[in-house]
Design a protein around this motif. Structure first.
Motif, PDB file in Angstrom:
ATOM      1  N   GLU A   1     -29.748 -16.762 -42.218  1.00 21.24           N
ATOM      2  CA  GLU A   1     -29.353 -16.924 -40.821  1.00 21.24           C
ATOM      3  C   GLU A   1     -28.255 -17.971 -40.679  1.00 21.24           C
TER       4      GLU A   1
ATOM      5  N   GLU B   1     -24.940 -16.724 -42.096  1.00 19.15           N
ATOM      6  CA  GLU B   1     -24.297 -15.721 -41.238  1.00 19.15           C
ATOM      7  C   GLU B   1     -23.712 -16.346 -39.982  1.00 19.15           C
TER       8      GLU B   1
ATOM      9  N   PRO C   1     -29.435  -8.593 -40.258  1.00 16.54           N
ATOM     10  CA  PRO C   1     -28.629  -9.455 -39.382  1.00 16.54           C
ATOM     11  C   PRO C   1     -28.406  -8.894 -37.985  1.00 16.54           C
TER      12      PRO C   1
END
Lengths: 254, 254
Positions: free
Chosen positions: A162, A165, A234
């Motif tokens: 996370e 990204e 994602p």
DNA sequence: CGACATTTTGATGAAGATCAAACTGGGTGG
DNA sequence: CCACCCAGTTTGATCTTCATCAAAATGTCG
């Protein structure tokens, strides 16, 4: 006292929702004039206080957290550069959680009148702001899943994916590495794990050749493998750049 | 095909933010015209679908959940009568979670154009809608704390307090009891516990004289004690009725 | 009545917390 | 420059909570 470059992350983030016009950007900059620099581990917003301002993180890491009756604290969200918190929070009488810095942080504090003015004047910006609060909500839900249904190893892998990204989305990764200025104990707060266990999981990950974490730098050696551990998907970050029909150029670089 | 009484819960809930004028209420009613009745355990919204409508729960219990790679599901939120989900969700390209019913549910489905129209026309309503999404976000964060930092016993006590308070806020409690139409296995999904463990904790609570849960009815025998278990602090629900300066009469009853 | 979901009980095992102590490394002051 | 300090990391040992597996009991609905 403030440079244009301050809000680069914010703009890059919002452009995952809609491309901004030069006027949008200028309006945004004009409103981010008052920038504060805070040291690591300071408090930005205190639970229970009246909600006053919109905070935009320009640089550094911060977190939302709730204090427990026993004095322990649980992180309930991570704030990275470009994150704009609580656009509409003035509707609430008091803050329901605190915000603190993890690293040194530069933050723009926008009076909510300015935020309202901005949203009336620039519909594209308004849309992008709503988008960003919806994304935050989605992330909060993913955190429920993370601490609820995953093993320590999976949780940590998920958090790393996370963070990577999200930083990538605002142009703050370098190759396969990015900042991660959290101590192991703070990672524990985020993942609901003891510091000791964080350490063991971390060593296992290093041993498996998945990542290294040293000097506040996270390097992901085998991203496909890391993603595969928790089944990282994602889509919950809504960064696919197609949230707005007018979105065209996805790969322009600053 | 729709009765006025349908949206009572919604109005009662929104009035925790701001008192609504008769026109507000009429506008709200006019927009909730299309009501669907769904059986228990049906799907209302599917993860990944394009986001289309605003759903308002009029009667019954529903939940938000995310599907895991392994097929298990984690509940990430409970939807009770009066809950209006995803007022701005049309900004996102696709839903990041699913919504399913737990009991038979009556739901009003509002096209987002109508929602926009409503919010332009009735600023008080608009404000109340934003308030309600902020409350939902706050609840999501509390769930992170709940599954992250509390024991099974504390978690369950906390959930019971939350449900009771939220139902109380819309006038759906009778004395010390309220509906709770979840199986033990569904409680497990909400609390990240196995069904077996839910059962054991439940028996312990009964044994301690804290609650009884039978026939989908939760009765709280000793609310102070129950609240005390997890250190339940209802402020995160923002139901104190003082979110709006114009709020005056807090105890009016329908 | 019988099929089926749900609840209850028992036994075992694994993940991770907790406690305790040693180790590391950067920063400070003598 | 070294000694020290302190925060953070690492390692080991033990204990608790909860998951899992299995099966019996209960309840519900056609």
């Amino acid at each position: 006292m403030f440079q244009k470059s301050s809000i680069t992350s914010l703009i890059r983030k919002l452009e995952h929702c809609a491309l901004l016009s030069p006027e949008d950007k200028r309006a945004l900059e004009s409103v981010c004039g008052s920038v504060r620099q805070l040291p690591a581990r300071s408090i930005l917003v205190t639970e229970g206080d009246p909600a006053q301002r919109v905070n935009v993180i320009l640089e550094g890491f911060a977190c939302r957290f709730r204090l427990q009756a026993d004095g322990r604290r649980q992180m309930v969200g991570l704030l990275l550069p470009g994150d704009m918190c609580d656009i509409r929070v003035c509707i609430l009488k008091h803050m329901d959680h605190s915000i603190g810095t993890l690293s040194p942080v530069r933050v723009a504090q926008i009076p909510h009148e300015s935020a309202d003015w901005l949203m009336e004047r620039c519909p594209r910006l308004a849309r992008a702001f709503w988008w960003s609060t919806l994304v935050e909500e989605s992330i909060a839900r993913e955190w429920v899943v993370n601490v609820g249904h995953r093993t320590a190893f999976e949780r940590m892998a998920h958090l790393f994916c996370e963070v990577f990204e999200r930083l990538h989305a605002v142009g703050l990764t370098r190759g396969d590495t990015c900042d991660l200025p959290l101590t192991q104990s703070e990672l524990g707060d985020a993942l609901s794990l003891s510091a000791v266990h964080v350490n063991r999981v971390l060593m296992e990950m290093r041993h498996n050749g998945l990542i290294t974490l040293r000097n506040q730098q996270l390097t992901i050696h085998d991203y496909p493998a890391l993603r595969n551990v928790p089944g990282f998907d994602p889509r919950y970050l809504h960064l696919d750049g197609t949230n707005d029909p007018s979105f065209r150029a996805q790969e322009q670089t600053g």
